[in-house]
Design an enzyme around this catalytic site. Structure first.
Site, PDB file in Angstrom:
ATOM      1  N   ASN A 114      31.478  33.930  44.400  1.00 19.44           N
ATOM      2  CA  ASN A 114      31.811  33.564  43.019  1.00 19.44           C
ATOM      3  C   ASN A 114      33.061  34.269  42.495  1.00 19.44           C
ATOM      4  OD1 ASN A 114      28.442  33.899  43.040  1.00 19.44           O
ATOM      5  ND2 ASN A 114      29.324  31.884  42.648  1.00 19.44           N
ATOM      6  N   ILE A 122      36.544  35.037  38.261  1.00 20.00           N
ATOM      7  CA  ILE A 122      35.095  35.117  38.415  1.00 20.00           C
ATOM      8  C   ILE A 122      34.453  33.835  37.894  1.00 20.00           C
ATOM      9  CG2 ILE A 122      33.006  36.399  37.782  1.00 20.00           C
ATOM     10  CD1 ILE A 122      34.920  38.816  37.218  1.00 20.00           C
ATOM     11  N   CYS A 123      33.586  33.254  38.710  1.00 24.35           N
ATOM     12  CA  CYS A 123      32.831  32.078  38.280  1.00 24.35           C
ATOM     13  C   CYS A 123      31.462  32.569  37.791  1.00 24.35           C
ATOM     14  CB  CYS A 123      32.659  31.095  39.436  1.00 24.35           C
ATOM     15  SG  CYS A 123      31.744  29.613  38.972  1.00 24.35           S
ATOM     16  N   LEU A 124      31.346  32.674  36.476  1.00 18.82           N
ATOM     17  CA  LEU A 124      30.120  33.164  35.855  1.00 18.82           C
ATOM     18  C   LEU A 124      29.935  32.391  34.561  1.00 18.82           C
ATOM     19  CD1 LEU A 124      27.812  35.275  35.898  1.00 18.82           C
ATOM     20  CD2 LEU A 124      29.362  36.854  34.744  1.00 18.82           C
ATOM     21  N   LEU A 157      33.914  30.084  44.494  1.00 18.51           N
ATOM     22  CA  LEU A 157      35.363  30.132  44.366  1.00 18.51           C
ATOM     23  C   LEU A 157      35.957  30.604  45.698  1.00 18.51           C
ATOM     24  CD1 LEU A 157      35.933  31.711  40.833  1.00 18.51           C
ATOM     25  CD2 LEU A 157      36.477  29.399  41.561  1.00 18.51           C
TER      26      LEU A 157
END
Length: 190
Positions: A114, A122-124, A157
């Protein structure tokens, strides 16, 4: 006796006034939002100073010259391939925070599904569509530590990292993540 203005003239005058007052109101609202943002960030700064001892896994620091720029050092969670590593994050806080989330990225290289390997993005969900003004910069750090311990391989990601986990190669993933943690997030010896 003053001439009587017609309806059209009154509405034109009103529109000119409203155009100017909308600008003034918009400017006032923006200044108010900016002041609230600064007050919120100052409150979080004071809270971080009080919690330094309470949360040894997070060291959050405000830039001395710009309250909208912060950095954090977070410790890799125990019992993960990131354990023993210290990871640096960069925060860019928007002027309408906390109504909008901060932009956060890893400055330290990390092998995680991520996190974009090159940019540190950051994929959050809380940094995107699930943001709430109840979140603080400190709680965002805690959420990132939780994400490090529980990666979401379905929204990667870093596709290489995500593919290892999705194919069930946990050993391969842990080996790569540990290697990058040793190379990038651990103090050099000697």
């Amino acid at each position: 006796m003053a001439p009587v203005m017609g309806f059209a003239e009154k509405s034109d005058l009103y529109n000119v006034f409203m155009d100017r007052s909308d600008f003034a109101v918009g400017e006032f609202v923006q200044q108010s939002i900016n002041q609230r943002c600064r007050a919120r960030l100052f409150k979080e700064y004071k809270e971080v100073q009080r919690e330094k001892v309470a949360d040894p896994d997070i060291q959050l620091v405000c830039d001395e010259t710009n309250i909208f720029k912060w950095t954090a050092l977070i410790k890799g969670p125990s019992e993960t391939p990131y354990e023993g590593g210290v990871f640096q994050l960069a925060f860019a806080v928007p002027e309408n925070y906390p109504l909008q989330p901060p932009q956060v990225r890893f400055l330290t290289k990390i092998f995680h599904p991520n996190v974009h390997f090159k940019t540190g993005e950051i994929c959050l969900d809380i940094l995107k569509n699930a943001w709430s003004p109840a979140w603080t910069l400190q709680s965002v750090c805690r959420a990132i530590i939780a994400l490090m311990a529980h990666p979401e391989a379905d929204s990667p990601l870093n596709c290489d990292s995500g593919n290892l986990l999705r194919s069930g190669d946990v050993r391969g993933f842990n080996s790569m993540a540990r290697m990058y943690t040793r190379l990038a997030a651990m103090p050099k010896k000697g």
